[in-house]
Motif scaffolding. Structure first.
Motif, mmCIF file in Angstrom:
data_model
loop_
_atom_site.group_PDB
_atom_site.id
_atom_site.type_symbol
_atom_site.label_atom_id
_atom_site.label_comp_id
_atom_site.label_asym_id
_atom_site.label_seq_id
_atom_site.Cartn_x
_atom_site.Cartn_y
_atom_site.Cartn_z
ATOM 1 N N THR A 89 -8.242 6.446 -4.246
ATOM 2 C CA THR A 89 -8.643 6.444 -2.834
ATOM 3 C C THR A 89 -7.886 5.364 -2.075
ATOM 4 O O THR A 89 -7.421 4.377 -2.662
ATOM 5 C CB THR A 89 -10.154 6.162 -2.658
ATOM 6 O OG1 THR A 89 -10.410 4.806 -3.041
ATOM 7 C CG2 THR A 89 -11.007 7.118 -3.480
ATOM 8 N N ARG A 90 -7.776 5.537 -0.774
ATOM 9 C CA ARG A 90 -7.070 4.561 0.063
ATOM 10 C C ARG A 90 -7.754 3.199 0.028
ATOM 11 O O ARG A 90 -7.116 2.176 0.161
ATOM 12 C CB ARG A 90 -6.889 5.079 1.479
ATOM 13 C CG ARG A 90 -8.143 5.086 2.307
ATOM 14 C CD ARG A 90 -7.923 5.523 3.746
ATOM 15 N NE ARG A 90 -7.407 6.862 3.874
ATOM 16 C CZ ARG A 90 -8.146 7.953 3.912
ATOM 17 N NH1 ARG A 90 -9.459 7.870 3.812
ATOM 18 N NH2 ARG A 90 -7.599 9.135 4.047
ATOM 19 N N GLN A 126 2.566 10.875 7.419
ATOM 20 C CA GLN A 126 2.830 11.193 6.021
ATOM 21 C C GLN A 126 3.863 12.310 5.858
ATOM 22 O O GLN A 126 4.657 12.286 4.928
ATOM 23 C CB GLN A 126 1.525 11.585 5.342
ATOM 24 C CG GLN A 126 1.617 11.661 3.846
ATOM 25 C CD GLN A 126 0.246 11.765 3.215
ATOM 26 O OE1 GLN A 126 -0.763 11.661 3.881
ATOM 27 N NE2 GLN A 126 0.209 11.978 1.924
ATOM 28 N N TYR A 149 0.812 4.191 -2.608
ATOM 29 C CA TYR A 149 -0.289 5.148 -2.516
ATOM 30 C C TYR A 149 0.194 6.450 -1.877
ATOM 31 O O TYR A 149 -0.284 7.525 -2.222
ATOM 32 C CB TYR A 149 -1.444 4.553 -1.703
ATOM 33 C CG TYR A 149 -2.612 5.483 -1.533
ATOM 34 C CD1 TYR A 149 -3.502 5.714 -2.578
ATOM 35 C CD2 TYR A 149 -2.827 6.157 -0.334
ATOM 36 C CE1 TYR A 149 -4.573 6.575 -2.430
ATOM 37 C CE2 TYR A 149 -3.901 7.022 -0.174
ATOM 38 C CZ TYR A 149 -4.763 7.236 -1.221
ATOM 39 O OH TYR A 149 -5.823 8.101 -1.071
ATOM 40 N N LEU A 150 1.164 6.338 -0.969
ATOM 41 C CA LEU A 150 1.684 7.514 -0.267
ATOM 42 C C LEU A 150 2.920 8.118 -0.925
ATOM 43 O O LEU A 150 3.094 9.330 -0.910
ATOM 44 C CB LEU A 150 2.024 7.154 1.183
ATOM 45 C CG LEU A 150 0.864 6.710 2.058
ATOM 46 C CD1 LEU A 150 1.363 6.266 3.417
ATOM 47 C CD2 LEU A 150 -0.154 7.819 2.197
ATOM 48 N N LEU A 198 -1.907 1.317 6.170
ATOM 49 C CA LEU A 198 -1.986 2.565 5.413
ATOM 50 C C LEU A 198 -2.551 3.693 6.272
ATOM 51 O O LEU A 198 -2.040 4.816 6.243
ATOM 52 C CB LEU A 198 -2.833 2.377 4.155
ATOM 53 C CG LEU A 198 -3.008 3.592 3.249
ATOM 54 C CD1 LEU A 198 -1.669 4.128 2.771
ATOM 55 C CD2 LEU A 198 -3.890 3.224 2.061
ATOM 56 N N TYR A 199 -3.591 3.409 7.044
ATOM 57 C CA TYR A 199 -4.158 4.432 7.930
ATOM 58 C C TYR A 199 -3.119 4.931 8.932
ATOM 59 O O TYR A 199 -3.025 6.136 9.192
ATOM 60 C CB TYR A 199 -5.383 3.892 8.676
ATOM 61 C CG TYR A 199 -6.645 3.918 7.871
ATOM 62 C CD1 TYR A 199 -7.260 5.124 7.542
ATOM 63 C CD2 TYR A 199 -7.232 2.742 7.417
ATOM 64 C CE1 TYR A 199 -8.422 5.155 6.790
ATOM 65 C CE2 TYR A 199 -8.395 2.765 6.663
ATOM 66 C CZ TYR A 199 -8.986 3.979 6.360
ATOM 67 O OH TYR A 199 -10.119 4.013 5.615
ATOM 68 N N ARG A 236 -2.376 13.521 0.138
ATOM 69 C CA ARG A 236 -3.602 12.802 -0.242
ATOM 70 C C ARG A 236 -4.696 13.225 0.718
ATOM 71 O O ARG A 236 -4.452 13.492 1.874
ATOM 72 C CB ARG A 236 -3.427 11.282 -0.123
ATOM 73 C CG ARG A 236 -2.414 10.684 -1.047
ATOM 74 C CD ARG A 236 -3.030 10.424 -2.378
ATOM 75 N NE ARG A 236 -2.113 9.620 -3.178
ATOM 76 C CZ ARG A 236 -2.491 8.879 -4.167
ATOM 77 N NH1 ARG A 236 -3.756 8.798 -4.488
ATOM 78 N NH2 ARG A 236 -1.630 8.218 -4.871
ATOM 79 N N GLU A 248 -0.496 7.079 7.097
ATOM 80 C CA GLU A 248 -1.003 8.394 6.717
ATOM 81 C C GLU A 248 -0.840 9.404 7.855
ATOM 82 O O GLU A 248 -0.669 10.596 7.603
ATOM 83 C CB GLU A 248 -2.471 8.305 6.297
ATOM 84 C CG GLU A 248 -2.653 7.751 4.909
ATOM 85 C CD GLU A 248 -4.104 7.655 4.496
ATOM 86 O OE1 GLU A 248 -4.406 8.029 3.351
ATOM 87 O OE2 GLU A 248 -4.949 7.228 5.320
ATOM 88 N N LEU A 258 -4.511 -2.261 4.722
ATOM 89 C CA LEU A 258 -5.344 -1.070 4.864
ATOM 90 C C LEU A 258 -5.167 -0.416 6.238
ATOM 91 O O LEU A 258 -4.946 0.807 6.311
ATOM 92 C CB LEU A 258 -6.804 -1.411 4.577
ATOM 93 C CG LEU A 258 -7.711 -0.246 4.232
ATOM 94 C CD1 LEU A 258 -7.175 0.597 3.095
ATOM 95 C CD2 LEU A 258 -9.099 -0.760 3.897
ATOM 96 N N VAL A 313 0.825 -1.212 0.000
ATOM 97 C CA VAL A 313 0.000 0.000 0.000
ATOM 98 C C VAL A 313 0.861 1.265 0.000
ATOM 99 O O VAL A 313 0.351 2.359 -0.237
ATOM 100 C CB VAL A 313 -0.975 0.029 1.196
ATOM 101 C CG1 VAL A 313 -1.987 -1.099 1.094
ATOM 102 C CG2 VAL A 313 -0.235 0.001 2.528
ATOM 103 N N ALA A 363 -6.325 1.289 -2.808
ATOM 104 C CA ALA A 363 -4.874 1.078 -2.802
ATOM 105 C C ALA A 363 -4.465 -0.396 -2.695
ATOM 106 O O ALA A 363 -3.534 -0.818 -3.387
ATOM 107 C CB ALA A 363 -4.227 1.909 -1.696
#
Length: 160
Positions: free
Chosen positions: A90-91, A150, A44-45, A143-144, A159, A147, A140, A41, A94
């Motif tokens: 969108t996440r 980030q 995505y960042l 990823l949270y 994002r 973020e 997922l 993931v 991802a």
């Protein structure tokens, strides 16, 4: 390429390879739960994760029981999935490219070069389920968390 870009790429590659090899029994085969795939993931960042994941997969696949074919096609699958992940809007989407790309490419690879007693759709399904569990179940939430930090991730893009 500057050291500020090479260092995070190398770090992602190293972590991916070490996680894969440390958990070897889970990382290879038609039913696999490659814990290192949680990192898929990251593109995505930051786009720096794309080459990092490719190199990490390439190193890990050098030790694959499938051999040369996994080095080429498994690593290529990781590169394609990472490139697509970097373009997800969108996440929630991802984790989808690693699930789909690996299901198709790695499932086909395993059915083609291994003596699996399963159909091609079944091989794709098994690989896809393992990817789904790791990429959505662990990736997922990862990823949270990422973020939140980030602003400390090299090359991170804003994002929403």
């Amino acid at each position: 390429m500057s050291a500020k870009k090479i260092a995070p790429i190398a770090m992602i590659a190293a972590i991916y390879a070490v996680l894969t090899l440390t958990l070897y029994p889970l990382s290879y085969g038609v039913i696999q739960f490659r814990i290192s795939e949680v990192m898929t993931v990251l593109p995505y960042l930051t786009p720096l994760a794309v080459p990092g994941l490719f190199v990490g997969a390439l190193i890990a696949n050098l030790f694959s029981p499938v051999g040369f074919y996994d080095v080429v096609f498994g690593s290529l699958a990781s590169l394609i999935a990472a490139w697509l992940t970097a373009r997800m809007p969108t996440r929630w989407l991802a984790p989808l490219p690693p699930v789909l790309v690996n299901a198709v490419i790695v499932g086909t690879l395993l059915k083609t070069v291994s003596n699996l007693d399963v159909t091609l759709p079944a091989a794709m399904f098994y690989v896809g389920v393992g990817q789904l569990v790791i990429c959505y179940g662990l990736g997922l939430p990862f990823l949270y968390v990422m973020e939140r930090f980030q602003d400390r991730i090299p090359g991170a893009r804003p994002r929403s």
